[in-house]
Design a protein around this motif. Structure first.
Motif, PDB file in Angstrom:
ATOM      1  N   ALA A  36       6.966   1.330   2.773  1.00 41.88           N
ATOM      2  CA  ALA A  36       6.451   0.029   2.185  1.00 41.88           C
ATOM      3  C   ALA A  36       7.892  -0.784   2.054  1.00 41.88           C
ATOM      4  CB  ALA A  36       5.762   0.153   0.860  1.00 41.88           C
ATOM      5  N   THR A  46      -0.462   1.460  -1.838  1.00 45.80           N
ATOM      6  CA  THR A  46      -1.492   1.032  -1.056  1.00 45.80           C
ATOM      7  C   THR A  46      -2.867   1.461  -1.727  1.00 45.80           C
ATOM      8  OG1 THR A  46      -0.291   1.210   0.790  1.00 45.80           O
ATOM      9  CG2 THR A  46      -2.452   1.019   1.276  1.00 45.80           C
ATOM     10  N   HIS A 175       3.859   4.896   8.142  1.00 41.08           N
ATOM     11  CA  HIS A 175       3.355   4.181   6.953  1.00 41.08           C
ATOM     12  C   HIS A 175       3.837   2.736   7.324  1.00 41.08           C
ATOM     13  CE1 HIS A 175       2.394   7.160   3.938  1.00 41.08           C
ATOM     14  NE2 HIS A 175       3.276   7.989   4.751  1.00 41.08           N
ATOM     15  N   HIS A 179       0.708  -0.304   8.054  1.00 45.91           N
ATOM     16  CA  HIS A 179       0.798  -1.450   7.401  1.00 45.91           C
ATOM     17  C   HIS A 179       0.921  -2.960   8.215  1.00 45.91           C
ATOM     18  CE1 HIS A 179       1.642   0.299   3.588  1.00 45.91           C
ATOM     19  NE2 HIS A 179       2.704   0.566   3.802  1.00 45.91           N
ATOM     20  N   ASP A 183      -2.402  -5.398   8.825  1.00 48.81           N
ATOM     21  CA  ASP A 183      -2.134  -6.854   8.751  1.00 48.81           C
ATOM     22  C   ASP A 183      -2.399  -7.655  10.135  1.00 48.81           C
ATOM     23  OD1 ASP A 183      -0.853  -9.346   7.847  1.00 48.81           O
ATOM     24  OD2 ASP A 183       0.704  -8.972   9.614  1.00 48.81           O
ATOM     25  N   ILE A 188      -5.833  -6.645   5.412  1.00 49.27           N
ATOM     26  CA  ILE A 188      -5.063  -6.884   4.116  1.00 49.27           C
ATOM     27  C   ILE A 188      -5.891  -7.721   3.161  1.00 49.27           C
ATOM     28  CG2 ILE A 188      -3.047  -7.717   2.982  1.00 49.27           C
ATOM     29  CD1 ILE A 188      -1.526  -6.674   5.319  1.00 49.27           C
ATOM     30  N   TYR A 194      -2.626  -4.081  -2.157  1.00 48.88           N
ATOM     31  CA  TYR A 194      -1.133  -3.562  -2.436  1.00 48.88           C
ATOM     32  C   TYR A 194      -0.968  -3.986  -4.050  1.00 48.88           C
ATOM     33  CZ  TYR A 194      -0.348  -2.972   2.209  1.00 48.88           C
ATOM     34  OH  TYR A 194      -0.703  -2.730   3.657  1.00 48.88           O
ATOM     35  N   PRO A 361       3.548  -8.170   5.846  1.00 49.31           N
ATOM     36  CA  PRO A 361       4.773  -7.471   6.428  1.00 49.31           C
ATOM     37  C   PRO A 361       5.744  -8.443   7.230  1.00 49.31           C
ATOM     38  CG  PRO A 361       2.616  -6.351   6.944  1.00 49.31           C
ATOM     39  CD  PRO A 361       2.273  -7.768   6.109  1.00 49.31           C
TER      40      PRO A 361
END
Length: 361
Positions: A36, A46, A175, A179, A183, A188, A194, A361
């Motif tokens: 993250a 998450t 990870h 993410h 995205d 998301i 999150y 991100p």
């Protein structure tokens, strides 16, 4: 993850400005927070809403069994498959893993690969979903190429209705890639959310331990108090924690057992079992439960709350008083006693779950 313990530690740091708080989990577990940080610049938790996902991709994650939210995820996953006569509306699960798991046994499409190949496949998948990858991706086998091509096509057809779920013990880069893929797919805020980290001090465990060992080597730590754990056994061999522990000035270990760490300490304090203790703890989504003991301590064990209270000069306080007084200070209810009894009865503190965070991100 105990709000009360975190408040006590903050009080200790206020009373003793030169004190330091370290954390170390020998079983790993901080890869998700590191990932993250790579993706968002800060540690985040998450959460997934699998009831909204038509396509689920697991990167070596046994989320139906080993995830902190596995019970909820299993319910949401199976509810999307209870559609008699309408299989086209059921979700689809793609699993990429190296060891057969419960989640893999429920997958519609399972790809068995070596552990070292998961990162390579994740990079390739991310690149084909539009994530900017700096290095050129190596070629993959024809069988993997066919499998990955079908997966990419399915994900692109379900933008905003899919979820990429990395395994808990996958490296941080996996990870971070998950993410970025979520995205790129527009997941998301729809199937992926999150929140603030459940752990109060979401630090890098390996770096924290190395900093502690360096302080011990420099003779900068006069007193070392260890609350649980067995770092003399679980610490990586290259930091040589046991030898630095032996030569430290004064050390105390609170532990359920007289283990490898206790044998090297000046003081070993018997720890009260969690079934003998009052405390509090956060669940995966931030919801707090008040831990209630089933019995009084059988062998004079002490809780981490009581040890920190003694360090702060309040040795006479019990763990019950410490936890209850903390929540009295947090409560906005006019009748705290009623709210306290309700939390004990219901098993959780109402309204304590974290709210979703805006993250990009």
């Amino acid at each position: 993850t105990s709000p009360t313990l975190a408040a006590q530690l903050q009080e200790i740091l206020r009373i003793f400005p030169k004190a330091k708080w370290h954390q170390f989990d020998g079983g790993g577990g901080d890869y998700a927070h590191q990932g993250a940080r790579m993706a968002f610049g800060q540690p985040l938790e998450t959460c997934y809403r699998l009831e909204e996902a038509d396509v689920i991709v697991s990167l070596d994650g046994d989320f139906l069994l080993r995830s902190p939210a596995s019970l909820r995820y299993a319910r949401e996953f199976i509810n999307r498959r209870r559609i008699p006569g309408a299989s086209s509306e059921a979700n689809r699960l793609y699993m990429i893993e190296s060891t057969f798991s419960l989640t893999g046994s429920n997958a519609d499409h399972r790809l068995a690969i070596s552990p070292s190949a998961i990162l390579q496949l994740a990079r390739t998948l991310a690149a084909r979903l539009g994530v900017q990858i700096s290095a050129q991706q190596p070629a993959i086998s024809p069988a993997h190429e066919k499998w990955l091509g079908a997966l990419v096509k399915d994900l692109q057809a379900h933008r905003g209705r899919s979820a990429i779920m990395p395994g808990e013990y996958q490296p941080a880069i996996v990870h971070a890639l998950a993410h970025a893929m979520n995205d790129a797919l527009g997941n998301i805020g729809k199937t992926v959310f999150y929140t603030d980290p459940v752990a109060v001090n979401a630090t890098n465990h390996a770096e924290s331990l190395r900093e502690l060992v360096q302080d011990l080597e420099d003779n900068a730590a006069q007193v070392l108090i260890m609350l649980g754990g067995n770092p003399a056994y679980t610490a990586p061999a290259d930091v040589d924690f046991p030898s630095h522990l032996v030569t430290s000035n004064f050390n105390v270990h609170l532990s359920l057992y007289e283990d490898e760490t206790s044998a090297l300490c000046h003081w070993h304090i018997p720890q009260a079992h969690y079934l003998e203790s009052w405390s509090d703890v956060r669940a995966y989504d931030g919801t707090v439960t008040i831990m209630q003991p089933l019995i009084a301590p059988l062998y004079g064990g002490r809780t981490a709350h009581e040890i920190l209270a003694a360090v702060a000069g309040q040795a006479e306080r019990s763990s019950y008083e410490i936890v209850r007084d903390y929540w009295r200070g947090q409560s906005k209810e006019k009748n705290f006693d009623a709210a306290w009894r309700t939390a004990l009865h219901d098993g959780f503190v109402a309204g304590s779950a974290f709210s979703p965070r805006n993250a990009k991100p």
